[in-house]
Write a protein that holds these residues in place. Structure first.
Motif, PDB file in Angstrom:
ATOM      1  N   ALA A 147     -68.405  49.137 -48.088  1.00 55.47           N
ATOM      2  CA  ALA A 147     -67.122  49.141 -48.824  1.00 55.47           C
ATOM      3  C   ALA A 147     -66.176  48.096 -48.263  1.00 55.47           C
ATOM      4  N   GLN A 148     -66.149  47.918 -46.962  1.00 59.22           N
ATOM      5  CA  GLN A 148     -65.268  46.927 -46.338  1.00 59.22           C
ATOM      6  C   GLN A 148     -65.699  45.519 -46.735  1.00 59.22           C
ATOM      7  N   ILE A 149     -66.983  45.278 -46.735  1.00 55.30           N
ATOM      8  CA  ILE A 149     -67.486  43.934 -47.116  1.00 55.30           C
ATOM      9  C   ILE A 149     -67.171  43.656 -48.591  1.00 55.30           C
ATOM     10  N   ALA A 150     -67.303  44.712 -49.412  1.00 57.42           N
ATOM     11  CA  ALA A 150     -67.032  44.499 -50.866  1.00 57.42           C
ATOM     12  C   ALA A 150     -65.582  44.156 -51.091  1.00 57.42           C
ATOM     13  N   ASN A 151     -64.674  44.806 -50.396  1.00 53.85           N
ATOM     14  CA  ASN A 151     -63.259  44.491 -50.547  1.00 53.85           C
ATOM     15  C   ASN A 151     -62.961  43.054 -50.103  1.00 53.85           C
ATOM     16  N   THR A 152     -63.569  42.632 -49.011  1.00 57.06           N
ATOM     17  CA  THR A 152     -63.349  41.272 -48.518  1.00 57.06           C
ATOM     18  C   THR A 152     -63.863  40.238 -49.517  1.00 57.06           C
ATOM     19  N   VAL A 153     -65.015  40.519 -50.066  1.00 59.42           N
ATOM     20  CA  VAL A 153     -65.635  39.563 -51.011  1.00 59.42           C
ATOM     21  C   VAL A 153     -64.789  39.468 -52.278  1.00 59.42           C
ATOM     22  N   ASN A 154     -64.276  40.580 -52.771  1.00 62.39           N
ATOM     23  CA  ASN A 154     -63.448  40.563 -53.986  1.00 62.39           C
ATOM     24  C   ASN A 154     -62.154  39.750 -53.766  1.00 62.39           C
ATOM     25  N   GLY A 155     -61.557  39.886 -52.554  1.00 60.42           N
ATOM     26  CA  GLY A 155     -60.321  39.129 -52.270  1.00 60.42           C
ATOM     27  C   GLY A 155     -60.579  37.627 -52.239  1.00 60.42           C
ATOM     28  N   GLN A 156     -61.725  37.256 -51.609  1.00 62.38           N
ATOM     29  CA  GLN A 156     -62.062  35.837 -51.534  1.00 62.38           C
ATOM     30  C   GLN A 156     -62.397  35.276 -52.930  1.00 62.38           C
ATOM     31  N   ARG A 157     -63.028  36.171 -53.768  1.00 65.48           N
ATOM     32  CA  ARG A 157     -63.402  35.695 -55.096  1.00 65.48           C
ATOM     33  C   ARG A 157     -62.137  35.426 -55.950  1.00 65.48           C
ATOM     34  N   THR A 158     -61.129  36.186 -55.813  1.00 67.96           N
ATOM     35  CA  THR A 158     -59.921  36.001 -56.600  1.00 67.96           C
ATOM     36  C   THR A 158     -59.158  34.741 -56.145  1.00 67.96           C
ATOM     37  N   ALA A 159     -59.099  34.466 -54.840  1.00 68.75           N
ATOM     38  CA  ALA A 159     -58.334  33.347 -54.316  1.00 68.75           C
ATOM     39  C   ALA A 159     -58.994  31.998 -54.604  1.00 68.75           C
ATOM     40  N   SER A 160     -60.290  31.934 -54.483  1.00 73.41           N
ATOM     41  CA  SER A 160     -60.948  30.638 -54.635  1.00 73.41           C
ATOM     42  C   SER A 160     -62.159  30.771 -55.533  1.00 73.41           C
TER      43      SER A 160
END
Length: 548
Positions: A495-508
């Protein structure tokens, strides 16, 4: 306590010539009377005040034709019964030399019917022993000879091979309670009548006998045949001790009439002296105001202290020869008997506690108290009984049931395991007896010690397996908890990795392009969950291996 005077009886020695100098009257209710008629001698002159008639009273007078059996029934049998009851008894014969004392006490050797008081009493006592099976009797015999005021043991094996002077002397010892003890006098145990008669014959063989003008086989010593009796009930600490004196006194000799000399004269002096001291004791006892009794004057009176005025039921037989030449001695014997009849004895029941049995009973009581104290303090034992202990308990229970003594105890100690086992064993025995035998109602035999051992071993194995299963269940529950923790940790990481990946996907999103797709595929939640699933599978395989 039994108070009675000394019982006196008279016996007339058979004579070859008929004589009219005496008469016997046994019809009186108060006793029998013996009367002597002494005619006056004309040589003494016409004026003669000498007494012609002498009359004496006895309990019974046995005339010349009386057999030995009747003498025993009237004299010895009541005394033997009192000895069996626990009282001391004495029978002694007194009279002139050649008047029939030894024949009355010991008997003759020619015919079986001539047996005297001693062998008949032995036969009667051992017959009573065999009839009374409820008591345990133990008998010991001693045979004392008093010759020239010296005591000798007639049952000493050295008597025949040694001279009389070389034999050990029997010495009189007195304790603080004034009880007489004879040192160097042996006590021989006799288990049956045959052994007792052999001891009697051995003593008679060693006895001093000599030929005198009055008797061809005159006994030159006083002899005391003593039978010590111990009576006890099985299992009881109380016992009764009694003794029976059968005394054959040496006969008095009138030296002026017999004309003795040398060794016979010396023997006669000692015999007459001891009989004189005996008469002094009798006279002193018959007088109420006498405070001192001269028992110590002679060995005979010292040994017979209890029999004369003491703890004893005593009977005297006065033997008399009624020949004209022996009338004076016969009258003197009757006078002595009349003085003896005045003596009163106090016979006490000789009952005491057996020290050995009393000590054993006290030891059992101490052990019982120790066991009771151990049970009250809580000292108990755990664990199963061993095979040896079970066999020992079975033997103890069997011995306890087979013992006829109602006071016997089953001592198991302060161990409840043993007590419970014995109770269960007794219960099984009672149930088997009620069902009519050892087999059980369903036809199966009662469990033996081996079967009980197998059942105990099986129960131990089952207990051990249960403990192993409990241990394995604990291990499995621990592993399951570990798996749940690992699974939860993996889910949190995904769950922690998924949240990190979603944030990075939105920014760049535009900058990443297609180049980040392989990286995302490698670090995707599917790949992470697959790794954790592999570790979980490995843990499950380990649990299955441990459970096998």
């Amino acid at each position: 306590m039994v108070k009675q005077t000394i019982q006196i009886y008279g016996r007339i020695k058979p004579t070859k010539k008929n004589t009219t100098v005496y008469s016997v009257d046994n019809e009186e209710q108060t006793g029998a009377f013996l009367e002597f008629l002494v005619p006056r001698d004309l040589a003494d002159g016409f004026v003669n005040n000498k007494r012609e008639c002498y009359k004496f009273r006895f309990l019974k007078v046995f005339d010349q034709a009386v057999e030995q059996e009747e003498v025993f029934e009237n004299i010895a049998k009541p005394v033997a019964d009192s000895v069996l009851a626990g009282y001391n008894g004495t029978i002694f014969a007194y009279g002139q030399t050649g008047s029939g004392k030894t024949f009355t006490i010991t008997g003759g050797a020619e015919h079986y019917s001539d047996r005297g008081i001693i062998p008949r009493t032995l036969s009667y006592l051992y017959e009573r022993f065999s009839q009374d099976s409820s008591m345990v009797y133990t008998t010991h015999i001693s045979y004392l000879e008093i010759y020239n005021e010296m005591g000798y043991d007639l049952l000493d094996s050295r008597h025949e091979a040694s001279r009389l002077e070389d034999l050990p002397k029997v010495l009189i010892m007195e304790d603080p309670d004034q009880n007489i003890h004879l040192r160097n006098l042996s006590l021989q145990q006799s288990a049956n009548e045959e052994e007792a008669l052999n001891l009697l014959f051995l003593g008679d063989t060693n006895r001093m006998i000599a030929e005198t003008p009055m008797n061809q086989a005159s006994t030159r010593s006083h002899c005391i045949f003593t039978m010590h009796l111990c009576r006890r009930e099985p299992g009881s600490a109380t016992l009764r001790r009694s003794k029976l004196h059968l005394v054959d006194l040496a006969g008095s000799d009138r030296v002026s009439k017999t004309g003795l000399s040398g060794q016979l004269l010396t023997e006669a002096k000692y015999i007459n002296l001891s009989l004189h001291y005996l008469e002094q004791v009798i006279i002193a006892l018959s007088e109420k105001n006498r405070s001192h009794i001269p028992y110590r004057n002679s060995m005979l009176t010292s040994v017979l202290r209890d029999s004369l005025g003491g703890n004893c039921m005593t009977t005297m037989i006065a033997t008399m020869a009624v020949d004209r030449r022996n009338l004076d001695e016969s009258i003197s014997t009757c006078r002595f008997a009349q003085r003896v009849a005045l003596i009163k004895n106090e016979a006490i029941l000789n009952e005491e506690l057996d020290p050995a049995l009393l000590i054993a009973r006290l030891k059992r009581e101490i052990q019982s108290l120790k066991e009771e104290l151990a049970m009250l303090t809580g000292e108990q034992r755990d664990g199963q009984l061993t095979v040896e202990e079970i066999q020992r308990l079975e033997e103890l229970v069997k011995a306890f049931l087979d013992d006829p003594d109602p006071d016997v105890m089953l001592s198991l100690g302060p161990d409840m395991r043993k007590i419970q086992f014995c109770f269960s064993l007794l219960k099984m025995m009672i149930m088997d007896k009620q069902r009519g035998g050892n087999p059980n109602a369903d036809g199966k035999a009662s469990p033996t010690a081996a079967e009980r051992e197998d059942s105990q071993q099986s129960a131990a194995e089952v207990t051990k397996l249960k403990e192993m299963m409990t241990h394995r269940d604990n291990e499995i529950s621990i592993l399951v908890k570990m798996l749940k923790k690992e699974k939860k940790r993996a889910q949190d990481a995904v769950a922690q990795i998924a949240n990190t990946v979603n944030g990075q996907r939105t920014a760049s999103q535009d900058a990443s392009g297609l180049s980040t797709m392989p990286l995302l595929r490698e670090g995707s939640p599917d790949s992470i969950s697959t790794g954790h699933r592999g570790r979980a599978i490995k843990h499950m395989k380990r649990v299955k291996a441990l459970s096998r």
